[in-house]
Design an enzyme around this catalytic site. Sequence first.
Site, short mmCIF file in Angstrom:
data_model
loop_
_atom_site.label_atom_id
_atom_site.label_comp_id
_atom_site.label_asym_id
_atom_site.label_seq_id
_atom_site.Cartn_x
_atom_site.Cartn_y
_atom_site.Cartn_z
N LYS A 164 0.92 -1.10 -0.21
CA LYS A 164 -0.03 -0.10 0.03
C LYS A 164 0.94 1.29 0.05
O LYS A 164 0.51 2.09 -0.95
CB LYS A 164 -1.04 -0.09 1.27
CG LYS A 164 -1.54 1.19 1.52
CD LYS A 164 -2.36 1.59 2.72
CE LYS A 164 -1.47 1.61 3.85
NZ LYS A 164 -1.48 2.95 4.39
N ASN A 165 1.84 1.27 0.91
CA ASN A 165 2.77 2.38 1.10
C ASN A 165 3.68 2.69 -0.17
O ASN A 165 4.46 3.62 -0.07
CB ASN A 165 3.31 2.58 2.40
CG ASN A 165 2.37 2.58 3.45
OD1 ASN A 165 1.17 3.04 3.09
ND2 ASN A 165 2.76 2.43 4.83
N ARG A 207 -5.72 10.85 4.51
CA ARG A 207 -4.81 12.02 4.96
C ARG A 207 -3.51 12.00 3.97
O ARG A 207 -2.81 13.05 3.69
CB ARG A 207 -4.51 12.09 6.31
CG ARG A 207 -3.68 10.92 6.71
CD ARG A 207 -3.08 11.14 8.35
NE ARG A 207 -2.35 12.14 7.95
CZ ARG A 207 -1.05 12.50 7.14
NH1 ARG A 207 -0.70 11.38 6.82
NH2 ARG A 207 -0.57 13.53 7.14
N ARG A 222 -0.93 14.68 12.24
CA ARG A 222 0.12 14.55 11.29
C ARG A 222 0.43 15.49 10.60
O ARG A 222 0.14 16.05 9.51
CB ARG A 222 -0.79 13.25 10.44
CG ARG A 222 -1.12 12.13 11.13
CD ARG A 222 -0.26 10.91 11.44
NE ARG A 222 0.67 10.49 10.39
CZ ARG A 222 0.14 9.42 9.67
NH1 ARG A 222 -1.07 8.94 9.89
NH2 ARG A 222 0.80 8.71 8.63
N PRO A 223 1.50 16.16 11.28
CA PRO A 223 1.92 17.44 10.67
C PRO A 223 2.41 17.07 9.13
O PRO A 223 3.10 15.96 8.88
CB PRO A 223 2.98 17.91 11.60
CG PRO A 223 3.35 16.74 12.33
CD PRO A 223 2.09 15.82 12.36
N ILE A 224 2.41 18.44 8.54
CA ILE A 224 3.40 18.43 7.01
C ILE A 224 4.26 19.23 6.94
O ILE A 224 4.66 19.66 5.98
CB ILE A 224 2.07 18.35 5.90
CG1 ILE A 224 1.32 19.59 6.05
CG2 ILE A 224 1.43 17.17 6.09
CD1 ILE A 224 0.41 19.80 4.69
N ASP A 225 4.81 19.91 8.07
CA ASP A 225 5.36 21.18 7.94
C ASP A 225 6.90 20.57 7.15
O ASP A 225 7.32 21.51 6.48
CB ASP A 225 6.20 21.53 9.36
CG ASP A 225 6.51 20.28 10.32
OD1 ASP A 225 5.81 19.21 10.19
OD2 ASP A 225 7.49 20.59 10.89
N LEU A 226 7.20 19.40 7.24
CA LEU A 226 8.58 19.03 6.61
C LEU A 226 8.34 19.01 5.14
O LEU A 226 9.19 19.31 4.11
CB LEU A 226 9.25 17.87 6.94
CG LEU A 226 9.40 17.62 8.56
CD1 LEU A 226 9.73 16.45 8.94
CD2 LEU A 226 10.48 18.68 9.01
N ASP A 238 4.69 0.35 11.70
CA ASP A 238 3.44 -0.31 11.38
C ASP A 238 3.23 -1.51 11.93
O ASP A 238 2.03 -2.42 11.91
CB ASP A 238 3.29 -0.34 9.88
CG ASP A 238 3.17 0.94 9.31
OD1 ASP A 238 3.28 1.25 8.19
OD2 ASP A 238 3.06 2.23 10.26
N ILE A 297 7.67 6.63 17.03
CA ILE A 297 7.28 7.46 15.70
C ILE A 297 5.89 8.14 15.79
O ILE A 297 5.91 9.23 15.79
CB ILE A 297 7.14 6.46 14.57
CG1 ILE A 297 8.56 5.47 14.53
CG2 ILE A 297 6.90 7.25 13.42
CD1 ILE A 297 9.61 6.36 13.89
C1 EPZ Z 1 4.27 6.64 6.03
O1 EPZ Z 1 3.34 7.79 6.94
C2 EPZ Z 1 3.28 5.63 6.08
N1 EPZ Z 1 2.00 5.86 5.33
C3 EPZ Z 1 2.99 5.46 7.55
O2 EPZ Z 1 1.97 3.78 7.47
C4 EPZ Z 1 4.03 4.72 8.35
O3 EPZ Z 1 3.68 4.39 9.81
C5 EPZ Z 1 5.07 6.05 8.40
O4 EPZ Z 1 5.18 6.35 7.25
C6 EPZ Z 1 6.30 5.77 9.13
O5 EPZ Z 1 6.94 4.69 8.81
C7 EPZ Z 1 2.42 5.90 3.99
O6 EPZ Z 1 3.27 5.52 3.36
C8 EPZ Z 1 0.95 6.18 3.15
P1 EPZ Z 1 6.51 10.14 8.27
P2 EPZ Z 1 4.07 9.26 6.99
O7 EPZ Z 1 6.13 11.36 7.67
O8 EPZ Z 1 4.99 9.61 5.70
C9 EPZ Z 1 6.23 13.30 11.71
C10 EPZ Z 1 0.28 2.57 7.69
O9 EPZ Z 1 -0.26 1.99 8.76
N2 EPZ Z 1 6.46 14.26 10.65
O10 EPZ Z 1 7.39 9.25 8.08
O11 EPZ Z 1 3.01 9.98 7.39
C11 EPZ Z 1 5.12 12.60 11.96
O12 EPZ Z 1 4.32 13.13 12.93
C12 EPZ Z 1 0.65 4.06 7.70
O13 EPZ Z 1 0.27 1.88 6.48
C13 EPZ Z 1 6.40 15.58 11.05
O14 EPZ Z 1 6.56 15.97 12.34
O15 EPZ Z 1 5.17 9.12 8.18
C14 EPZ Z 1 5.57 11.12 12.63
O16 EPZ Z 1 5.73 11.40 13.99
C15 EPZ Z 1 0.45 4.45 9.14
N3 EPZ Z 1 6.17 16.60 10.08
C16 EPZ Z 1 7.09 11.08 11.98
O17 EPZ Z 1 7.43 12.37 11.31
C17 EPZ Z 1 6.15 16.04 8.61
O18 EPZ Z 1 6.11 17.08 7.98
C18 EPZ Z 1 7.06 10.15 10.76
O19 EPZ Z 1 6.35 10.23 9.94
C19 EPZ Z 1 5.92 14.98 8.44
C20 EPZ Z 1 5.98 13.83 9.37
#
Ligand code: EPZ
Length: 424
Positions: free
Chosen positions: A22-23, A92, A121-125, A307, A329
């Site tokens: 999926k991811n 999302r 789930r911030p998107i600041d990065l 996950d 995480i």
């Molecule tokens: C991806 O989510 C996966 N989803 C998630 O899978 C997975 O748990 C996660 O990566 C970690 O491996 C998809 O790929 C669709 P991150 P993503 O950005 O990209 C923080 C599942 O069950 N963060 O790596 O959203 C965030 O809050 C799902 O299949 C910021 O602070 O994860 C988290 O604490 C759940 N600012 C950490 O980073 C940002 O701009 C990791 O998030 C982005 C993220």
Amino acid sequence: MSVLHIIGGRRLSGSVPVQGAKNSVLPILAAALLSDDICVLHNCPRLSDVDASIAILRHLGCRVEQEGDSIAVDSRPMCISEIPHRLMREMRSSVIFLGAILARIGEAELSMPGGCELGPRPIDLHLEALRAMGAEITKRSGNLHCQAARLHGCEIHLSIPSVGATENAMLAAMGADGDVVVHNAAREPEISDLQAFLCAMGAEVSGAGTSQVVIRGGERKKLHGCEHAIIPDRIVAATWLSAAAAAGGEIELTRTIPEQLSTVTDTLRRAGCQVRTGEEQIYLKSAGTLHSVRPIRTQPYPGFPTDAQPPVMAALTLAAGTTLFVETIFENRFRHAGELARMGADIRVVGRVAVVTGVQQLSGAAVEAADLRGGAALVVAALAARGESRISGLAHIDRGYSGLEDTLTLLGADIRRRPEPPIS
Ligand code: EPZ
């Protein structure tokens, strides 16, 4: 609404293939926007999140055909650059379309993705990376308005190895007129699969799987169509292995990449399972009598995957002794603990730490999934529990598991999906 009815206590046995990831398919569907031709994806899982992505592509003007596990995307007619809230709220992670739309059209508008069950789930990065390339992004009444008449090369330093931010940067960089280097990039296998897809379209991208990804500038113009097979889903594989570990039995998973879930297979081996791996197979045998393991800390890849924490926790609720889980995480990823406790599990949660003390047996119960992988944990526990469990909240589970009850039935489980009785 439907409910899963599971009669637990049956050993699992048999061989099943693992679905596409999926991811991986989600960012690659967004990347298909960048091609001036038709892209055909194979080994795509049938999931509601994939349906949501296809709906967005069609809304943007693309032609999308789905047949079996193949999806053909023709983005040549794409003419729209905004994603309405009704589509954004379905998934999302639709924010992954932002980089690709900017690279293709030079402007984008989408509603801010809300938080989810795992916490904010911030998107600041994501936004910092796009601004580093020259995008102008403003937030107005819950929407993101993005302008990028020109995207330029730059060096991006992610403070967290965010999977989504790495992917959005790679996709936006397709429209940059100079090289983009992403430092502290996420190293997940899904990033490598996205790189492989971009390269198949003719882009020059390297470094995926390491902390530094380099995207050659000026690629957008030359991207052509391609065919690509999505990698297997390592988390679905981890889920089926956790189920066999908990319920007992011996199963073989095919169409896997064993090394991508080695932290999970090592953990299950240490908990008392026999685990062997082949080129694309993982074999697990369990007597159903597990023992606790040293603390499990979730980490970015190649560490223990967040996950996989819920399904592995479900299995270790039956492991003699005490196992500590530390969730580094996400801030709210133990919501399955309460429902597992309703089945007799002994789990104490303090902030980001869960203390799991093994019990002799779990008992079937009516439980509700609160998120995707937490729902998978309830299925794992129900398969091992004595008696019948009824699991609701299947919309969460159906986001990530294609044909869950078919697969588990093939492995010998007594599982049926039934309409939920009206509340009397
Ligand atoms: C991806 O989510 C996966 N989803 C998630 O899978 C997975 O748990 C996660 O990566 C970690 O491996 C998809 O790929 C669709 P991150 P993503 O950005 O990209 C923080 C599942 O069950 N963060 O790596 O959203 C965030 O809050 C799902 O299949 C910021 O602070 O994860 C988290 O604490 C759940 N600012 C950490 O980073 C940002 O701009 C990791 O998030 C982005 C993220």
